[in-house]
Design an enzyme around this catalytic site. Structure first.
Site, PDB file in Angstrom:
ATOM      1  N   GLY A 149       0.823  -1.204   0.000  1.00  0.00           N
ATOM      2  CA  GLY A 149       0.000   0.000   0.000  1.00  0.00           C
ATOM      3  C   GLY A 149       0.856   1.253   0.000  1.00  0.00           C
ATOM      4  O   GLY A 149       1.978   1.270  -0.525  1.00  0.00           O
ATOM      5  N   SER A 150       0.361   2.286   0.618  1.00  0.00           N
ATOM      6  CA  SER A 150       0.999   3.600   0.518  1.00  0.00           C
ATOM      7  C   SER A 150       2.323   3.718   1.264  1.00  0.00           C
ATOM      8  O   SER A 150       3.020   4.728   1.103  1.00  0.00           O
ATOM      9  CB  SER A 150       0.037   4.688   1.011  1.00  0.00           C
ATOM     10  OG  SER A 150      -1.052   4.805   0.126  1.00  0.00           O
TER      11      SER A 150
END
Length: 315
Positions: free
Chosen positions: A44-45
């Site tokens: 993810g981020s």
């Protein structure tokens, strides 16, 4: 976590050992799996710090206050599936500083960075952090982290943009993400991880000990300083306010990674502290975590990481 009591596996009666092992092996939570090194997950981020590192390294004039386009939706070539920000939100007024993009974890500027840089630049930066390089042993074998699966990211700009925000076939071990956080904290130098600090005999005499060993230089000191500043802002004024430790400057990055349909996303947080003189780096993932609603790195993982950092820094 989850962990287990190893004592029933070390009793003299082998039948009892096998019974205890089989019970653990059938446990739906799979406590025998060492998730830190044996499993990979979409980061993810949290992976945006690698994309940002590649972008900063591409031009020495870039810094936290440099501007970049940040549309609400990024048009991806050759596909009808464009890239939105989280929950379809806007990112500033469509053009923001690099620091703001990381603080608010906007997707669209990072997708644009990757498409502008190209796959080779993102791959080379990833390799400098240890991704896709020589297999790691600590001395336990560590599963390999990777950027891509079968996609041709050289040609597929849409897939490259999704990879840059930690999705698509991007897969990382928690150890790898801890190495990334530690490398940034360590002025750009990634150290080779090890599990055993010292081996001693029955009398306490040292047989062997581990020596710190550099694995690679991931980024310049200047780039590391810029990343530190931005990651501190993520905690101070961005998505990771729940990771604040009173009296300590914490740098971090949240991540919320989509998984299979019908399952909650993984909640990630990577961090280091104190930012001015780092003593600890943390990578934390809550698998398909839920906090009374959809899990996010900022609400689900960051508070746990805060507790870990507080416990270590109190020693």
């Amino acid at each position: 976590m989850p962990s287990y009591d190893p004592n029933p596996l070390a009793v003299p009666n082998k039948a009892d050992v096998n019974k205890a092992y089989n019970k653990l092996d059938k446990n739906a939570d799979k406590p025998l799996v060492n998730r830190a090194i044996e499993r990979t997950y979409p980061p993810g981020s949290t992976f945006k710090v690698v994309t940002m590192a590649a972008y900063l390294e591409s031009d020495d004039s870039l810094g936290p206050q440099s501007q970049i386009d940040a549309p609400q939706v990024l048009d991806l070539p050759n596909t009808t599936h464009d890239l939105p920000n989280y929950a379809g939100a806007a990112c500033g007024a469509g053009r923001v500083t690099l620091s703001f993009a990381l603080e608010k974890s906007c997707n669209t500027p990072f997708g644009k960075m990757a498409m502008d840089l190209g796959y080779d630049a993102l791959q080379k930066q990833s390799e400098k952090f240890g991704i896709g390089g020589e297999p790691l042993s600590i001395p336990l074998a560590v599963a390999g982290s990777r950027l891509r699966g079968d996609e041709d990211l050289d040609a597929d700009k849409a897939a490259l943009a999704q990879t840059a925000i930690g999705q698509r076939s991007n897969q990382m071990t928690p150890l790898q993400m801890a190495m990334i956080a530690a490398g940034i904290a360590n002025n750009g130098v990634v150290m080779k991880p090890y599990l055993v600090n010292k081996v001693a005999d029955a009398e306490g005499n040292e047989i062997e000990s581990a020596d710190p060993e550099e694995l690679s230089t991931a980024v310049s000191e200047e780039t590391a300083a810029k990343l530190k500043e931005m990651m501190v802002n993520v905690v101070d004024i961005g998505t990771a306010g729940a990771a604040k430790v009173p009296g300590v400057t914490v740098g971090g990055k949240t991540g919320t990674a989509e998984t299979a349909d019908g399952r909650d996303p993984h909640a990630w947080f990577i961090s280091f502290a104190p930012a001015e003189d780092p003593k600890i780096a943390v990578a934390l993932i809550v698998e398909s975590g839920s906090a009374g609603g959809e899990a996010t790195g900022g609400h689900t993982a960051a508070p746990i990481a805060k507790s870990v950092m507080e416990a270590v820094l109190r020693r």
